[in-house]
Write a protein that holds these residues in place. Structure first.
Motif, mmCIF file in Angstrom:
data_model
loop_
_atom_site.group_PDB
_atom_site.id
_atom_site.type_symbol
_atom_site.label_atom_id
_atom_site.label_comp_id
_atom_site.label_asym_id
_atom_site.label_seq_id
_atom_site.Cartn_x
_atom_site.Cartn_y
_atom_site.Cartn_z
ATOM 1 N N PHE A 14 0.837 -1.202 0.000
ATOM 2 C CA PHE A 14 0.000 0.000 0.000
ATOM 3 C C PHE A 14 0.872 1.252 0.000
ATOM 4 C CE2 PHE A 14 -2.845 -3.075 2.254
ATOM 5 C CZ PHE A 14 -3.898 -3.049 1.360
ATOM 6 N N THR A 16 1.409 4.703 1.378
ATOM 7 C CA THR A 16 0.931 5.475 2.528
ATOM 8 C C THR A 16 1.710 6.793 2.608
ATOM 9 O OG1 THR A 16 2.540 4.731 4.180
ATOM 10 C CG2 THR A 16 0.684 3.261 3.753
ATOM 11 N N PHE A 21 3.961 0.420 2.152
ATOM 12 C CA PHE A 21 3.793 -0.486 3.289
ATOM 13 C C PHE A 21 3.412 -1.862 2.760
ATOM 14 C CE2 PHE A 21 1.180 -2.735 6.349
ATOM 15 C CZ PHE A 21 1.982 -2.690 7.486
ATOM 16 N N ALA A 23 1.830 -5.172 3.126
ATOM 17 C CA ALA A 23 0.851 -5.854 3.973
ATOM 18 C C ALA A 23 0.914 -7.368 3.745
ATOM 19 C CB ALA A 23 -0.554 -5.337 3.694
ATOM 20 N N HIS A 42 -2.503 -12.346 14.166
ATOM 21 C CA HIS A 42 -2.766 -11.166 14.985
ATOM 22 C C HIS A 42 -3.428 -10.058 14.172
ATOM 23 C CE1 HIS A 42 0.507 -8.807 13.234
ATOM 24 N NE2 HIS A 42 1.196 -9.930 13.220
ATOM 25 N N SER A 43 -4.034 -9.139 14.872
ATOM 26 C CA SER A 43 -4.677 -7.995 14.246
ATOM 27 C C SER A 43 -3.644 -7.244 13.406
ATOM 28 C CB SER A 43 -5.237 -7.102 15.361
ATOM 29 O OG SER A 43 -5.804 -5.970 14.796
ATOM 30 N N GLY A 44 -3.968 -7.007 12.154
ATOM 31 C CA GLY A 44 -3.061 -6.261 11.286
ATOM 32 C C GLY A 44 -2.097 -7.134 10.491
ATOM 33 N N CYS A 45 -2.252 -8.460 10.569
ATOM 34 C CA CYS A 45 -1.295 -9.334 9.874
ATOM 35 C C CYS A 45 -1.644 -9.512 8.394
ATOM 36 C CB CYS A 45 -1.173 -10.687 10.563
ATOM 37 S SG CYS A 45 -2.542 -11.803 10.246
ATOM 38 N N GLY A 46 -2.837 -9.064 7.989
ATOM 39 C CA GLY A 46 -3.160 -9.087 6.563
ATOM 40 C C GLY A 46 -4.313 -9.994 6.162
ATOM 41 N N LYS A 47 -5.088 -10.472 7.124
ATOM 42 C CA LYS A 47 -6.208 -11.386 6.830
ATOM 43 C C LYS A 47 -7.241 -10.724 5.912
ATOM 44 C CE LYS A 47 -7.177 -11.736 11.228
ATOM 45 N NZ LYS A 47 -6.114 -10.909 11.864
ATOM 46 N N SER A 48 -7.693 -9.526 6.301
ATOM 47 C CA SER A 48 -8.703 -8.825 5.494
ATOM 48 C C SER A 48 -8.146 -8.465 4.123
ATOM 49 C CB SER A 48 -9.180 -7.553 6.208
ATOM 50 O OG SER A 48 -9.811 -7.886 7.425
ATOM 51 N N THR A 49 -6.880 -8.088 4.093
ATOM 52 C CA THR A 49 -6.241 -7.725 2.828
ATOM 53 C C THR A 49 -6.292 -8.903 1.855
ATOM 54 O OG1 THR A 49 -4.761 -6.202 3.986
ATOM 55 C CG2 THR A 49 -4.082 -6.904 1.787
#
Ligand SMILES: Nc1ncnc2c1ncn2[C@@H]1O[C@H](COP(=O)(O)OP(=O)(O)O)[C@@H](O)[C@H]1O
Ligand SMILES: [Mg+2]
Length: 171
Positions: A14, A16, A21, A23, A42-49
């Motif tokens: 991404f 920024t 960055f 991801a 963990h939160s922010g590790c890229g699952k949603s991405t």
């Protein structure tokens, strides 16, 4: 192994304000028909991405994503997403939110009565028949999540993508 969904050497960078960055870095994943895969991290590790890439909502910076032997070029009714933030239209009732998706997918080939039947069946499946005529602001987070699940199931997708779909049920 017959893979239905394939993620091949996928990276997502991404832009920024602080520069690029990364991801996702060189992700590989093969999923067969009938397989149930959970992405844990963990939160922010890229699952949603990664889910957004499989949904076709984003394009990878490099690598390819394939579904049913075709490159994923955008969103499609073969891949339904249940969003973490629900993404329901606030000015539509629960019924209308599900109906909208059903209409988009089956509207050209089926009667309105059948579309309504599909919508009602999906809401019934997640135990929300009683809330059909309520608006998103009138229901709990867990109920909103279930409307999202009903909407995804109602279009009979080949792949069901769910972004943290169960947490709000516990509330
Ligand atoms: N559009 C974006 N622009 C910049 N950074 C992003 C963007 N989307 C996600 N990120 C960053 O990518 C990382 C992975 O995010 P995400 O996939 O949402 O994580 P999670 O595993 O919690 O779902 C996070 O550090 C997040 O801040
Ligand atoms: Mg996420």
């Amino acid at each position: 192994m017959e893979k239905y969904v394939a993620v091949e050497s996928v990276s997502q960078v991404f832009d920024t304000a602080h520069g690029p960055f990364t991801a996702l870095n060189n992700i590989n994943l093969a999923i067969r028909k009938g397989e149930f895969v959970s992405l844990i991290g963990h939160s922010g590790c890229g699952k949603s991405t990664l889910l957004n890439l499989i949904a076709g909502l984003n394009k990878p910076s490099s690598g390819v994503l394939i579904c049913d032997q075709r490159e994923i070029a955008g969103p499609g009714p073969d891949r339904a997403m249940v969003f973490q933030n629900h993404s329901l239209l606030p000015w539509y009732t629960c019924f209308q939110n599900v109906y909208l998706a059903v209409e988009r997918v089956f509207g050209a080939s089926e009667t309105k009565a059948r579309l309504r039947e599909r919508t009602a069946a999906a809401l019934e499946l997640v135990d929300l028949a009683h809330a059909s005529s309520k608006y998103p602001r009138e229901i709990s987070g867990g109920m909103k999540q279930r409307v999202g699940i009903a909407r995804a199931l109602a279009i009979e997708p080949k792949v069901l993508l769910m972004d943290e779909p169960l947490a709000p049920w516990m509330r």
